[in-house]
Write an enzyme that holds these catalytic residues in place. Structure first.
Site, mmCIF file in Angstrom:
data_model
loop_
_atom_site.group_PDB
_atom_site.id
_atom_site.type_symbol
_atom_site.label_atom_id
_atom_site.label_comp_id
_atom_site.label_asym_id
_atom_site.label_seq_id
_atom_site.Cartn_x
_atom_site.Cartn_y
_atom_site.Cartn_z
ATOM 1 N N ILE A 1 0.837 -1.182 0.000
ATOM 2 C CA ILE A 1 0.000 0.000 0.000
ATOM 3 C C ILE A 1 0.874 1.234 0.000
ATOM 4 O O ILE A 1 0.412 2.356 0.165
ATOM 5 C CB ILE A 1 -0.852 -0.133 1.281
ATOM 6 C CG1 ILE A 1 -2.077 0.709 1.271
ATOM 7 C CG2 ILE A 1 -0.063 0.067 2.505
ATOM 8 C CD1 ILE A 1 -2.925 0.398 2.513
ATOM 9 N N GLY A 2 2.198 0.975 -0.128
ATOM 10 C CA GLY A 2 3.166 2.052 0.028
ATOM 11 C C GLY A 2 3.942 1.873 1.319
ATOM 12 O O GLY A 2 4.896 2.576 1.592
ATOM 13 N N LEU B 1 13.028 -1.863 10.879
ATOM 14 C CA LEU B 1 13.546 -2.961 10.060
ATOM 15 C C LEU B 1 14.137 -2.474 8.750
ATOM 16 O O LEU B 1 15.032 -3.087 8.196
ATOM 17 C CB LEU B 1 12.435 -3.979 9.792
ATOM 18 C CG LEU B 1 11.806 -4.559 11.065
ATOM 19 C CD1 LEU B 1 10.763 -5.601 10.712
ATOM 20 C CD2 LEU B 1 12.865 -5.140 11.996
ATOM 21 N N GLY C 1 3.139 3.198 10.710
ATOM 22 C CA GLY C 1 2.403 3.924 9.664
ATOM 23 C C GLY C 1 1.614 5.108 10.174
ATOM 24 O O GLY C 1 1.359 6.046 9.440
ATOM 25 N N GLU C 2 1.184 5.058 11.429
ATOM 26 C CA GLU C 2 0.289 6.105 11.902
ATOM 27 C C GLU C 2 0.893 6.968 12.994
ATOM 28 O O GLU C 2 0.273 7.908 13.474
ATOM 29 C CB GLU C 2 -1.020 5.461 12.378
ATOM 30 C CG GLU C 2 -1.610 4.694 11.226
ATOM 31 C CD GLU C 2 -2.820 3.854 11.540
ATOM 32 O OE1 GLU C 2 -3.900 4.414 11.627
ATOM 33 O OE2 GLU C 2 -2.661 2.639 11.663
#
Ligand SMILES: Cc1cc2nc3c(=O)[nH]c(=O)nc-3n(C[C@H](O)[C@H](O)[C@H](O)COP(=O)(O)OP(=O)(O)OC[C@H]3O[C@@H](n4cnc5c(N)ncnc54)[C@H](O)[C@@H]3O)c2cc1C
Ligand code: FES
Ligand code: FES
Lengths: 209, 741, 328
Positions: free
Chosen positions: B470-471, B634, B707-708
């Site tokens: 999703i990117g 990572l 991500g958030e």
């Protein structure tokens, strides 16, 4: 790990599935249609405006003979007619830049360009940036600097950046930012795009005698 | 022999980089089954009422039209299954599209036109004449407040009601007190790829090429809605052009595409227009948050009250969980968190990057800044003083938390010490300069996932799970994890994802792909390795014959004796001698008892500099410093990108983004010209760094996901900087010029 | 888009004949406005006559010392033209502040003069809008009108004219040259665009089928000291909330010539003529500029959401004048 394999090698995948005995239905990805939209051209009504007309498009150095309604945009002709889906549709109204291609070397929004209007011109898309397997310096720089995430705005960014380099005006970081502002990236890759474009621009400068 | 560097932690280029820069990466709308037809949705122009007539004659006669589908002609669809989540009802519309003729929001699907080309379908859709009976809609939070109801949990996961101590008493006797109301508008995800589906039936088997960030759920939804067994449905999505919380579960376009394909007996492509993305693909709800803080004279928090009101649609139950961080981000004996929801006649809301955390941290972290001003304490000092050393909500330790280190490094990198606390005191020429900061936080979430790994006789490996690219760098990072677990160079590992025929993975959301799927990949790799080890150590021809398992290591595609590095057996040799094409294993990984022992929270510190022309008060963010603790990082390259994305979306929300509903309930800015996403020229210097301490309690790789995290706190950091620059406290986002004039 | 035929113009006269001969025909320039509106079904035409092949793409000096700009010159070329850049800098700045590099590569001067409003109720295709559908009403007046005009409005329409380029052109007394069914005309740009009055659907004085062939800028030595200032939410790729094109000629410390034109706040590219006059004979400086800004906004009619534009455009005027006054 070739990503092309990831997406294209259905056969490979099926073998893998068998190996682990997953009861998949194994629908292979449909083969792309041959690149002539004439084959199954819809039958139009005999009268009225907008009948399909022959359109010879020159895309990435290759001529394509299509039969298109004049209302077909260059973007839809590329994506639907030629299955060149590198150029993206993000808004269809000139508001995002995902559809940016080069026409006669100048960057334009292909969603607001009629395909018929580009007859006799040279269209270059993201698929035509690389020289065979040799990636364009911008493509390499985008990978190196992680100048994308989802990748959907990326072809437009690349074509736009290629146009910017040809224009040769953007020099400072702020100028690059301004001149790349016609390409929206919702993933927020701008800082990395800046670095990638700057690097190629400087490289391009150095190469000049 | 020196240990080869583990692929984990390496700033590797993306595995799908070449595909993405050459245009070869295929997104949902880009597959081309033969005989593909095109569908276009017709949407309502009223906000509430019903369709009284739908004249489809002109559209049906339009050239190339194959069908005009209305509630009267739509193929049968059952309700969306309500058991998609481990706990609780999914917060989405369970009513299948076109189920009836009721209209409950502007831009709702009322018909679908299918034609042989996109142009013809679009033109015909404009010829569908819909007549409505309009009813009085509910349009604002204030209007609907009397009907508000209380929300108990967020998707069955977080408690939305929390009370400890006595907030009222603490407030009454407080030395320093702050009470304020903060508002955030509706925002739209606006991934640049619109939601898209190609649906193809083969008998009673259905294939969906769908921009889905949860292919397994989409499969279950389609199976449930069309009355099929899940094996009959396959959902394929090798690449998603951004989602940010949209494109999960199901949205109308995938069911409508499938219904249309069934109706016309041809494969059908349905791509939402950008305008339709504003009414058919989810959004962040509007919020109104009342925050009250009390503190001792020296800034020790004695009370936190966070009462959120958000809105949902008549068709779905979504709550924006703004108060979840307020329960435990700071140490405080008296805390009260509540969430109320009203129904408005708007399209259904859903998760959007940092659901709850994004608007919630705007309120909480703005309030803390106000408290700091009121108490005459540096905002950073205030936060350090109230640092929560353990999770006081659940009364248990954090698994791993390095927030203080984030503050320290951020302080240093930003140069916070040079800040003059007085508003309007710092200038750059004619421009007002403001510095603001905020804490970022996002919970560590991890659900069950399954993966499989196959090591092949050519010395390579394929790992797979139905995760999503999703990117987020899933192709890259999950391959790194597999390679690390297999002792293979990363370029010999390929990752497959985005296909519901692959083992179950949860939604790509809640920042958990690496944590959840990565754990499953590790587990499957360990099992595959065990098989290889067994083959080698029981094979007399192997140099490793008879060696104990714990005496072996895997590196560079070989099993190696720890005691004697010269004793090694290549995977390919082991398999060749065993006459096997490969070994494979699959495994499930789920969080275990650590879930009850620890609380998991990723944190960070956000520092923002703004410059504002006092006469023409456009806020320009000139510098951002973010330091984060998401556990192990990572792949620093893709991780940094994700943080940049979060920060930029946060800047958009702070200064630009707002979906506007007018007095009739119409979305008046449903495009990318009037809904203002940040453009390149809006960005400047952004400095991202990580503490990078693995969280070993969380999962084997120690990564909580990120991500958030980047968006959290940005809104407040900007608003706090704007206050510092101008002396004006803006409590409703976005901070547009008129609010500062 | 509804179906249409496409043809390439073979000469101006032929193009004029083709378009004026059919109510459902129109000219196609860069297409950035027309195709957009046709996709929204706000405009529908049966025939598009592509005029970009016409040789109207030159920028040349006129006998009088001015510049003649062909109607097909692209916005990007005009912005970067050395003469324009030097002699009419506000025009360059205005063009470069508009749209995006891609769109500027497409957009023509003729098309920019003819671009239509961005009013969301006009564009959505169904709300009451007197401009799109005469006598249907105006949803913007009591709707969400943050982007709308405060000057030149009528009870029938408050839609903003969105062009940046036109604001600079109007400051420089440009003249629009046309070739119509009845022959050629030269229209001062102040007369070219119309305020809505009770016919908001009529936006310019052009007749159907009348082709813009060029825009002429008269010689104006003072134009070298001109500036275009645009305020918007985003830093780029956005229409103006408020903008101003200003120019000052100062002789012996006193203003001899002044130009103040406004964008983003009016129903047509707005020339603040009275405000300009008030500057003549004054010393450049804060008091004069503030008074001018006040005068330029006389008669404003703000609505619920656009009231801030009044204060904003005043500040834009003052800042733009200060900038020009400080120029060497
Ligand atoms: C996303 C977006 C953002 C934008 N932002 C800005 C901005 O910030 N500032 C700004 O000023 N503009 C902006 N624009 C508008 C843009 O400048 C105009 O669309 C453009 O200038 C129109 O020129 P064109 O050649 O493309 O016109 P076309 O679309 O080809 O034509 C527009 C109209 O003009 C008529 N026409 C064209 N040429 C002639 C002629 N020679 N004679 C008579 N009639 C003619 C056509 O028939 C049509 O009615 C933006 C546009 C978009 C899509
Ligand atoms: S698709 Fe063309 S600009 Fe968005
Ligand atoms: S990379 Fe996703 S939109 Fe730019």
């Amino acid at each position: 790990m070739s990503p092309d394999q990831d997406i294209d090698s259905a056969a490979d995948r099926r073998e893998f599935m068998e190996g682990v005995a997953v009861g998949g239905i194994g629908v292979a990805f449909a083969a792309a249609l041959p690149i002539t939209a004439t084959a199954d051209e819809p039958v139009p009504p005999a009268r009225g405006p907008g009948q399909p007309v022959p359109v010879k498009l020159n895309v990435n150095g290759t001529d394509h003979d299509l039969k298109l309604e004049p209302r077909v945009t260059l973007l839809d002709a590329l994506r639907e007619g030629l299955h060149l889906t590198g150029s993206k549709k993000g808004c269809d109204h000139g508001q995002c830049g995902a559809c940016t291609v080069l026409v006669d070397g100048r960057r334009v929004n292909s969603c607001l360009t009629l395909a018929v209007a580009t007859v006799g011109r040279k269209v270059q898309t993201v698929e035509g940036l690389a020289d065979g397997d040799v990636l364009h310096p911008l493509q390499l720089a985008f990978i190196k600097h992680d100048a994308f995430q989802c990748g959907y705005c990326t072809p437009g960014q690349l074509c736009s950046a290629a146009g910017l380099l040809k224009e040769g005006r953007a020099k400072s970081d702020d100028e690059i930012r301004e001149e790349m502002s016609g390409n929206i990236c919702r993933c927020g890759a701008y800082p990395n795009i800046l670095v990638a474009v700057r690097e190629v621009r400087q490289g391009a400068l150095k190469e000049k005698p | 022999m020196p240990e080869p560097r583990s692929p984990l932690g390496q700033p590797l280029d993306r595995a799908d980089g070449v595909a993405k820069v050459t245009g070869r990466a295929k997104y949902a709308a880009e597959f081309a089954p033969p005989d593909l037809a095109h569908a276009v949705v017709v949407t309502s122009t009223i906000t509430r009422g019903r369709v009284t007539a739908c004249d489809t004659a002109a559209a049906e006669k339009s050239p190339g039209v194959l069908a005009v589908i209305t509630p009267r002609t739509v193929p049968a669809m059952k309700a969306v299954p309500a058991d998609l989540l481990p706990k609780g009802r999914p917060p989405i519309e369970l009513r299948p599209p076109l189920a009836d003729e009721k209209v409950s929001h502007f831009g709702q699907a009322v018909a679908v036109v299918v034609a042989d080309t996109f142009e013809r379908a679009t033109a015909a859709a404009a010829r569908v004449r819909v007549t409505y009976q309009a009813d009085e809609p509910a349009l604002t939070l204030e209007e609907a407040e009397p009907t508000a109801f209380e929300a108990e949990t967020f998707v069955g996961r977080e408690d939305l009601k929390h009370r400890r101590g006595d907030v009222a008493r603490a407030l009454a006797g407080a030395a320093v007190k702050l009470e304020a109301v903060y508002r955030t508008p509706v925002e739209h995800h606006n991934p640049i790829e619109p939601a898209a589906t190609i649906a193809e039936w083969d008998g009673d088997s259905l294939t969906l090429h769908d921009s889905s960030r949860w292919v397994h759920a989409t499969r279950r939804v389609a199976a449930g809605v069309f009355g099929l067994s899940p094996e009959k449905v396959r959902v394929i999505c090798p690449f998603i052009g951004g989602a940010f919380g949209s494109k999960g579960f199901t949205w109308q376009q995938n069911l409508l595409a499938a219904a249309a394909a069934r109706h016309v007996k041809r494969p059908v492509k349905l791509v939402l227009t950008r305008q339709q993305m504003f009414t058919l693909a989810g959004r962040r709800p509007e919020t109104k948050q009342a925050v009250a803080l009390a503190a001792t004279k020296d800034g020790g928090l004695t009370a936190v009250r966070h009462a959120t009101m958000s809105e949902t649609s008549p068709l779905a139950d979504f709550v924006e969980p703004c108060g979840t961080l307020s329960k435990h981000l700071y140490s405080c004996p008296n805390v009260e968190v509540t969430h109320r929801v009203v129904r408005l006649n708007r399209s259904s809301p859903v998760f959007m990057r940092g659901p709850g955390e994004t608007p919630g941290s705007f309120a909480l972290e703005s309030a803390l800044d106000e408290l700091a001003v009121a108490a005459g304490i540096d905002p950073l000092v205030l936060r350090l003083k109230n640092h929560a050393d353990r999770d006081e909500e659940k009364d248990r330790p954090w698994s791993s938390k390095h927030l203080k280190e984030c503050y320290r490094r951020g302080d240093e990198r930003f140069g916070w010490a040079k800040r003059d606390p007085k508003p309007r005191s710092m200038r750059d020429g004619n421009l007002l300069v403001g510095w603001g900061m905020a804490t970022a936080a996002y919970p560590g979430i991890r659900m069950e996932a399954r993966a499989k790994v196959r090591v092949t006789a050519d010395g390579r490996a394929v790992a797979a799970s139905a995760a999503h690219e999703i990117g987020n760098g899933a192709y890259t990072v999950l391959a790194q994890i597999a390679a690390a677990a297999l002792g293979l160079p990363v370029d010999r590992v390929r990752f497959e994802l985005g296909d519901s025929d692959l083992p179950f993975a949860p939604a790509t959301g809640a920042s958990q792909t690496t944590a959840a799927v990565g754990s499953a990949v590790t587990a499957a790799a360990v099992e595959a390795m065990a098989k290889l080890v067994k083959l080698a150590t029981t094979d007399k021809a192997s140099p490793l014959f008879g060696i104990a398992v714990d005496q072996l290591a895997a590196r560079e595609g070989k099993l190696v004796s720890r005691a004697d590095g010269a004793k090694a057996d290549a995977f390919s040799d082991i398999l060749r001698r065993a006459k096997l094409k490969g070994v494979e294993a699959d495994a499930t990984a789920a969080p275990g008892e650590e879930k009850e022992k620890f609380s998991f929270l990723s944190t960070g510190a956000q520092f923002v500099e703004v410059k504002i022309d006092p006469d023409l008060p456009r806020v320009r963010v000139t510098r951002v410093v973010g330091v984060y603790d998401p556990g192990a990082v990572l792949n620093p390259k893709t991780a940094r990108s994700q943080m940049l994305g979060g920060i930029l979306m946060g800047l958009g929300a702070a200064l630009l983004e707002e979906t506007v509903y007018d007095g009739r309930g119409l979305v008046v800015n449903p495009d990318l010209a009037d809904y203002r996403l940040p453009v390149h020229a809006d960005t400047s210097d952004i400095d991202v760094s990580f503490v990078n301490e693995p969280d070993r309690h969380f999962n084997p790789v120690g990564a909580r996901g990120l991500g958030e995290l980047g968006i959290s706190g940005i809104g407040a950091a900007v608003a706090n900087a704007v206050f510092h620059a101008t002396g004006k406290r803006i409590r409703d986002l976005p901070i547009t010029p008129e609010k500062l004039l | 888009m509804t179906p249409f035929d496409y043809t390439r113009a073979e000469g101006s006269a032929a193009a004029v004949k083709q378009v004026s001969g059919s109510a459902k025909a129109t000219f196609l320039g860069g297409g950035t406005c027309l195709i957009d509106l046709m996709k929204l079904h706000v405009e529908n035409h049966d025939l598009l006559v592509d005029i970009t092949p016409l040789p109207l793409d030159r920028i040349e000096a006129t006998a009088g010392g001015g510049v003649r700009i062909g109607a097909n010159v692209r916005n990007s070329e005009l912005a970067h033209d050395a003469t324009i850049y030097k002699n009419y800098p506000a025009l360059s700045e205005a063009l470069l502040s508009g749209a995006s590099p891609q769109l500027r590569n497409m957009a023509t001067v003729g098309g920019n003069l003819m671009q239509r409003t961005r009013c969301p109720y006009f564009r959505n295709g169904f709300s009451p809008c007197n401009k799109r559908e005469p006598k249907s009403g105006c949803a913007a007046k009591d709707g969400y009108n943050r982007s709308h005009a405060v000057l030149g409005v009528s009870e029938h329409c408050i839609a903003t004219h969105p062009s940046d380029m036109c604001v600079a052109l109007i400051a420089f007394d440009a003249v629009v040259k046309t070739h119509g069914p009845k022959g050629e005309r030269a229209i001062p740009i102040t007369d070219f665009h119309l305020v809505p009055g009770d016919t908001p659907d009529r936006e310019t004085v052009l007749e159907h089928g009348e082709l813009i062939t060029a825009v002429e800028l008269p010689a104006a030595p003072w134009a070298m000291r001109s500036h275009y200032l645009k305020v918007r939410d985003r830093a780029s790729y956005e229409f103006a909330l408020a903008s101003a094109a200003v120019a000052l000629e100062v002789v012996d410390g006193v203003i001899k010539t002044a130009r103040v034109a406004l964008g983003g706040v009016a129903t047509k590219p707005w020339r603040a003529a009275d405000a300009e006059k008030s500057l003549v004979g004054q010393k450049p400086g804060a008091p004069a500029f503030a008074a001018t800004a006040e005068m330029a906004t006389k008669g404003v009619a703000p609505r619920q959401f656009n009231g801030f534009k009044v204060a904003l455009v005043r500040r834009v005027i003052v800042r733009a004048l200060e900038t020009v006054a400080a120029m060497k």
